[in-house]
Design an enzyme around this catalytic site. Structure first.
Site, PDB file in Angstrom:
ATOM      1  N   ASP A  64       0.804  -1.228   0.000  1.00  0.00           N
ATOM      2  CA  ASP A  64       0.000   0.000   0.000  1.00  0.00           C
ATOM      3  C   ASP A  64       0.838   1.280   0.000  1.00  0.00           C
ATOM      4  O   ASP A  64       0.349   2.342  -0.348  1.00  0.00           O
ATOM      5  CB  ASP A  64      -0.944   0.015   1.216  1.00  0.00           C
ATOM      6  CG  ASP A  64      -0.202  -0.167   2.541  1.00  0.00           C
ATOM      7  OD1 ASP A  64       1.032  -0.334   2.522  1.00  0.00           O
ATOM      8  OD2 ASP A  64      -0.858  -0.141   3.599  1.00  0.00           O
ATOM      9  N   HIS A  65       2.102   1.200   0.390  1.00  0.00           N
ATOM     10  CA  HIS A  65       2.923   2.408   0.493  1.00  0.00           C
ATOM     11  C   HIS A  65       3.658   2.716  -0.810  1.00  0.00           C
ATOM     12  O   HIS A  65       3.524   3.788  -1.378  1.00  0.00           O
ATOM     13  CB  HIS A  65       3.966   2.253   1.605  1.00  0.00           C
ATOM     14  CG  HIS A  65       3.438   2.474   2.987  1.00  0.00           C
ATOM     15  ND1 HIS A  65       2.471   1.693   3.560  1.00  0.00           N
ATOM     16  CD2 HIS A  65       3.759   3.398   3.927  1.00  0.00           C
ATOM     17  CE1 HIS A  65       2.213   2.130   4.790  1.00  0.00           C
ATOM     18  NE2 HIS A  65       2.983   3.164   5.036  1.00  0.00           N
ATOM     19  N   ASP A 119       4.033  -0.875  11.313  1.00  0.00           N
ATOM     20  CA  ASP A 119       3.542   0.447  10.936  1.00  0.00           C
ATOM     21  C   ASP A 119       2.930   1.078  12.173  1.00  0.00           C
ATOM     22  O   ASP A 119       2.154   0.434  12.886  1.00  0.00           O
ATOM     23  CB  ASP A 119       2.498   0.345   9.819  1.00  0.00           C
ATOM     24  CG  ASP A 119       2.226   1.715   9.245  1.00  0.00           C
ATOM     25  OD1 ASP A 119       2.800   2.057   8.203  1.00  0.00           O
ATOM     26  OD2 ASP A 119       1.462   2.481   9.879  1.00  0.00           O
ATOM     27  N   ARG A 379      -0.309  13.078   9.857  1.00  0.00           N
ATOM     28  CA  ARG A 379       0.991  13.692  10.151  1.00  0.00           C
ATOM     29  C   ARG A 379       1.233  14.874   9.232  1.00  0.00           C
ATOM     30  O   ARG A 379       1.008  14.776   8.032  1.00  0.00           O
ATOM     31  CB  ARG A 379       2.123  12.661   9.950  1.00  0.00           C
ATOM     32  CG  ARG A 379       2.089  11.624  11.027  1.00  0.00           C
ATOM     33  CD  ARG A 379       3.253  10.664  10.991  1.00  0.00           C
ATOM     34  NE  ARG A 379       3.120   9.813  12.159  1.00  0.00           N
ATOM     35  CZ  ARG A 379       3.401   8.518  12.192  1.00  0.00           C
ATOM     36  NH1 ARG A 379       3.874   7.916  11.113  1.00  0.00           N
ATOM     37  NH2 ARG A 379       3.238   7.832  13.302  1.00  0.00           N
ATOM     38  N   SER A 535       6.821   7.467  12.909  1.00  0.00           N
ATOM     39  CA  SER A 535       6.658   6.149  12.300  1.00  0.00           C
ATOM     40  C   SER A 535       7.407   5.062  13.050  1.00  0.00           C
ATOM     41  O   SER A 535       8.220   5.315  13.932  1.00  0.00           O
ATOM     42  CB  SER A 535       7.153   6.193  10.861  1.00  0.00           C
ATOM     43  OG  SER A 535       8.540   5.956  10.838  1.00  0.00           O
ATOM     44  N   ARG A 537       9.334   2.984  11.349  1.00  0.00           N
ATOM     45  CA  ARG A 537      10.365   2.517  10.412  1.00  0.00           C
ATOM     46  C   ARG A 537      11.681   2.246  11.130  1.00  0.00           C
ATOM     47  O   ARG A 537      12.276   3.136  11.729  1.00  0.00           O
ATOM     48  CB  ARG A 537      10.542   3.511   9.255  1.00  0.00           C
ATOM     49  CG  ARG A 537      11.044   4.881   9.644  1.00  0.00           C
ATOM     50  CD  ARG A 537      11.001   5.848   8.458  1.00  0.00           C
ATOM     51  NE  ARG A 537       9.620   6.202   8.152  1.00  0.00           N
ATOM     52  CZ  ARG A 537       9.203   7.417   7.784  1.00  0.00           C
ATOM     53  NH1 ARG A 537      10.060   8.400   7.621  1.00  0.00           N
ATOM     54  NH2 ARG A 537       7.934   7.664   7.554  1.00  0.00           N
TER      55      ARG A 537
HETATM   56  C1  MIC Z   1       4.119   6.651   8.157  1.00  0.00           C
HETATM   57  O1  MIC Z   1       2.945   6.973   8.198  1.00  0.00           O
HETATM   58  O2  MIC Z   1       5.044   7.384   8.537  1.00  0.00           O
HETATM   59  C2  MIC Z   1       4.478   5.266   7.633  1.00  0.00           C
HETATM   60  C3  MIC Z   1       5.108   5.457   6.318  1.00  0.00           C
HETATM   61  O3  MIC Z   1       3.293   4.531   7.456  1.00  0.00           O
HETATM   62  C4  MIC Z   1       5.401   4.601   8.649  1.00  0.00           C
HETATM   63  C5  MIC Z   1       5.981   3.338   8.202  1.00  0.00           C
HETATM   64  C6  MIC Z   1       7.135   3.513   7.249  1.00  0.00           C
HETATM   65  O4  MIC Z   1       7.939   4.411   7.401  1.00  0.00           O
HETATM   66  O5  MIC Z   1       7.224   2.691   6.324  1.00  0.00           O
HETATM   67  C7  MIC Z   1       4.731   4.349  10.000  1.00  0.00           C
HETATM   68  O6  MIC Z   1       3.809   5.042  10.353  1.00  0.00           O
HETATM   69  O7  MIC Z   1       5.186   3.479  10.751  1.00  0.00           O
HETATM   70 FE1  SF4 Z   2      -0.002   4.968   4.995  1.00  0.00          FE
HETATM   71 FE2  SF4 Z   2       1.334   5.722   7.187  1.00  0.00          FE
HETATM   72 FE3  SF4 Z   2      -0.131   7.470   5.806  1.00  0.00          FE
HETATM   73 FE4  SF4 Z   2      -1.340   5.596   7.158  1.00  0.00          FE
HETATM   74  S1  SF4 Z   2      -0.077   7.216   7.985  1.00  0.00           S
HETATM   75  S2  SF4 Z   2      -1.820   6.218   5.077  1.00  0.00           S
HETATM   76  S3  SF4 Z   2       0.045   3.875   6.928  1.00  0.00           S
HETATM   77  S4  SF4 Z   2       1.708   6.421   5.099  1.00  0.00           S
END
Ligand code: MIC
Ligand code: SF4
Length: 643
Positions: A64-65, A119, A379, A535, A537
């Protein structure tokens, strides 16, 4: 003894530890999820553990990313994950099927179960009464292998809801209000439980919006009771058999109680660049905007999209505004297509995107220079949109749609009467985009498809007797993982290539940092409060590890990042006296003499500032297990040593 709902789920899954706030506890994990941006690394780690088939009740791998395929990298990673899933007993949600948290809520989440996901927004499942937590990829790999998940037993917070939301005020405004009250670090070390008679008026997708963005409070997770509303949702998803009633005991004890009267809330926005910088829309009304994006795991449910469609119906998006809409799942998208709401969205001039994270993670749709973008996301960290000076405001779908039409911040309450959108009695169920794993007897023949972009995991070594390195970077409070390891369309395809990623480490704060690390060979990072928020990550630990970061000395840490540092074998330290932060300048030479011995014997730690000739008392934020992990050079080494 009376228990809160979260305590009940913890108790029924407790493998070790005692349920005193602050103690290390280990939990049995029923379900896991991964997404593709963290998944490739998580599955490489899972492979390294040598477990043939997952031991969880349900594990799902979502794509999905990284869905913008501007080269072979993302597509290769998708195929890698698909083949791993097939071989090792994991369900695979194909690209196009939707955002992990939305799809998991619809199709897999079960009240009372534990879920961890690579995530940070995994707590979305708390909307169904699950104990759902974000974790580093390595922790998820361990859980897939049947290992327990370790957390610090959180304190319990009750957010007691009374009343009912007024027309045009939405679940997003509830969580923005909680963020305004608690701040982005107010939830650290806590589980947020929602209770009170106001809960009954919120549907499951609305509850999920609230628990989803509990991640922005820094909370371990957030949870709603499982009641008749939950049952109706599960039945409408054809999964009524998985429902069970769950609630806290009436006299359960909470460490903190926050009262919110839903009827008093108004439409809100989180202003740049923090989800807790909250203001009423009424205060911003009339200011010109450039872009609106609707979707993300926070606000892309069927109800959200239907509300947006009903606002857009028969109107045209303002000529100076670009409106992008990404429904959260194929289920949502398909239902909008069938009932005609999609036609209303298209006719109004929205740019409809595939069901994926998209602009939320900077995968396209970056705003114009200094562009003001209203997003229904979670975010708004600086630079995350892909435009360094983009001004991102987090709002509800109602505010977003109303503003897209007017071209200025618009309080949706000015739109007149709200059209009531009923919760469907049955959702459109078609799981044809979920590929089940190969049967056990065929698994051995499944070939793993690896692209050339997959580079080896950085090697870690045991913690030396002494650490001496320069403070190659000093940063302030609330540094996010988006600062440490930025995402976005240009960098995300390299999530399985740590050497390449290292060129962008801390790029938002200081572009020279990677070069300084290469020159010096080792580093200590100095930070303020809530270091590593955002996140899950693990790249925000693996990349610094690759660049030679040995320790991070901060005022306080965010939970998942702190665990990721320990998993990577980097030492997370906090100042005993916060004022000492001011005595360190970037490039000071710091030393941690006898650090191994001190950790082993739990002796006081002194950071010697050799440049200033002062001693700074510090504390390692590590459980006993994590101390062993850091001594071994990270969780993988530790697991091998203990195998
Ligand atoms: C995000 O919203 O920052 C992400 C991308 O979903 C991250 C995960 C990632 O960095 O792959 C998260 O929220 O953990
Ligand atoms: Fe995707 Fe992270 Fe954004 Fe949710 S917050 S839509 S999991 S990138």
């Amino acid at each position: 003894m009376s228990l809160t709902l979260a305590q009940k789920i913890i108790q029924s899954h407790l493998v070790s530890g005692d349920m005193q706030a602050g103690s290390d506890i280990a939990l049995r994990i029923d379900q896991t999820l991964t997404q593709d941006a963290t998944g490739t690394m998580a599955y490489l780690e899972f492979e390294a553990m040598g477990v043939p088939r997952v031991k969880t009740e349900r594990s799902v791998a979502y794509i999905d990313h990284n869905t913008l395929q501007t080269g072979f990298e993302n597509a290769d990673d998708h195929r890698f994950i698909q083949s791993i899933a097939k071989k090792h007993g994991i369900y695979f949600s194909r690209p196009g099927n939707g955002i992990c948290h939305q799809v998991h809520l619809e199709r897999f989440g079960i009240p009372g179960k534990t879920l961890i996901g690579s995530d940070s927004h995994t707590p979305t499942g708390g909307g169904l009464g699950m104990l759902a937590m974000g974790a580093g990829g390595l922790d998820v790999a361990v859980a897939m292998g049947g290992g327990a998940y370790h957390i610090t037993m959180p304190k319990m917070v009750l957010v007691r809801l009374s009343g009912k939301l007024s027309p045009w005020v939405s679940a997003k405004d509830v969580i923005l209000e909680v963020l305004r009250i608690m701040s982005v670090k107010g939830g650290v070390g806590k589980i947020i439980e929602y209770g009170g008679e106001g809960v009954r008026s919120l549907t499951v997708p609305e509850r999920a919006t609230i628990t989803n963005m509990g991640a922005e409070l820094g909370a371990t997770t957030s949870i709603f009771p499982s009641d008749d509303v939950t049952r109706a949702f599960m039945e409408a998803q054809g999964r009524g058999g998985d429902w069970k009633e769950l609630s806290s005991d009436p006299d359960a004890q909470y460490d903190e109680i926050i009262d919110i009267d839903l009827s008093k809330l108004e439409p809100l926005a989180a202003c740049p660049h923090s989800p807790d910088n909250v203001k009423p829309i009424a205060e911003l009304a009339g200011q010109k905007i450039d872009q609106v994006c609707i979707g993300s795991c926070t606000n892309s449910s069927y109800l959200d999209m239907m509300r947006v469609a009903s606002i857009l119906k028969g109107k045209t998006v303002h000529p100076d505004v670009s409106l992008a809409i990404a429904p959260g799942s194929k289920q949502v998208y398909n239902m909008l297509a069938q009932n005609g709401a999609l036609a209303d969205i298209i006719a109004a001039g929205a740019r409809v995107l595939e069901c994926a994270c998209g602009p939320c993670i900077g995968m396209g749709q970056s705003p114009n220079s200094k562009g003001i973008s209203l997003r229904t996301f979670n975010r708004n960290f600086e630079g995350r949109s892909g435009t360094a000076d983009g001004q991102i405001y987090l709002v509800s779908p109602e505010t977003a749609a109303a503003s897209a039409l007017a071209g200025v911040f618009t309080d949706p309450r000015t739109l007149g009467e709200e059209t009531a959108i009923p919760m469907p009695n049955s959702f459109l169920i078609n799981d044809n985009m979920i590929v089940p794993p190969a049967p056990m007897e065929e698994a051995a023949d499944v070939e793993i498809l690896r692209g050339p972009n997959i580079k080896p995991f950085p090697t870690t070594t045991a913690l030396p007797e002494e650490i001496q390195a320069k403070a190659l970077l000093k940063v302030g409070d609330n540094i996010t993982t988006d600062h440490i390891m930025p995402a976005g369309a240009k960098i995300l395809p390299y999530r399985s290539n740590i050497p390449y990623l290292s060129n962008f480490c801390f790029g938002v704060c200081d572009k020279e940092f990677p070069d300084r690390c290469r020159k010096e060979g080792k580093a200590i990072v100095v930070g303020g409060h809530n270091y590593g928020q955002g996140s899950s990550r693990e790249h925000a630990a693996l990349v610094p590890l690759y660049l030679g970061v040995k320790a991070v000395l901060a005022k306080s840490f965010a939970r998942i990042h702190c665990a990721n540092l320990a998993n990577a074998g980097i030492l997370p330290l906090v100042f005993k006296n916060e004022a000492d932060y001011d005595t360190i300048d970037q490039m000071d030479e710091l030393a941690l003499p006898d650090i191994r011995e001190k950790l082993i014997h739990h002796e006081p730690i002194l950071v010697k500032n050799l440049t200033k000739n002062v001693d700074i008392p510090a504390e390692a934020v590590l459980t006993d297990r994590q101390i062993d992990m850091v001594l071994a050079g990270g969780l993988l080494n530790y697991t091998k040593e203990n195998a």
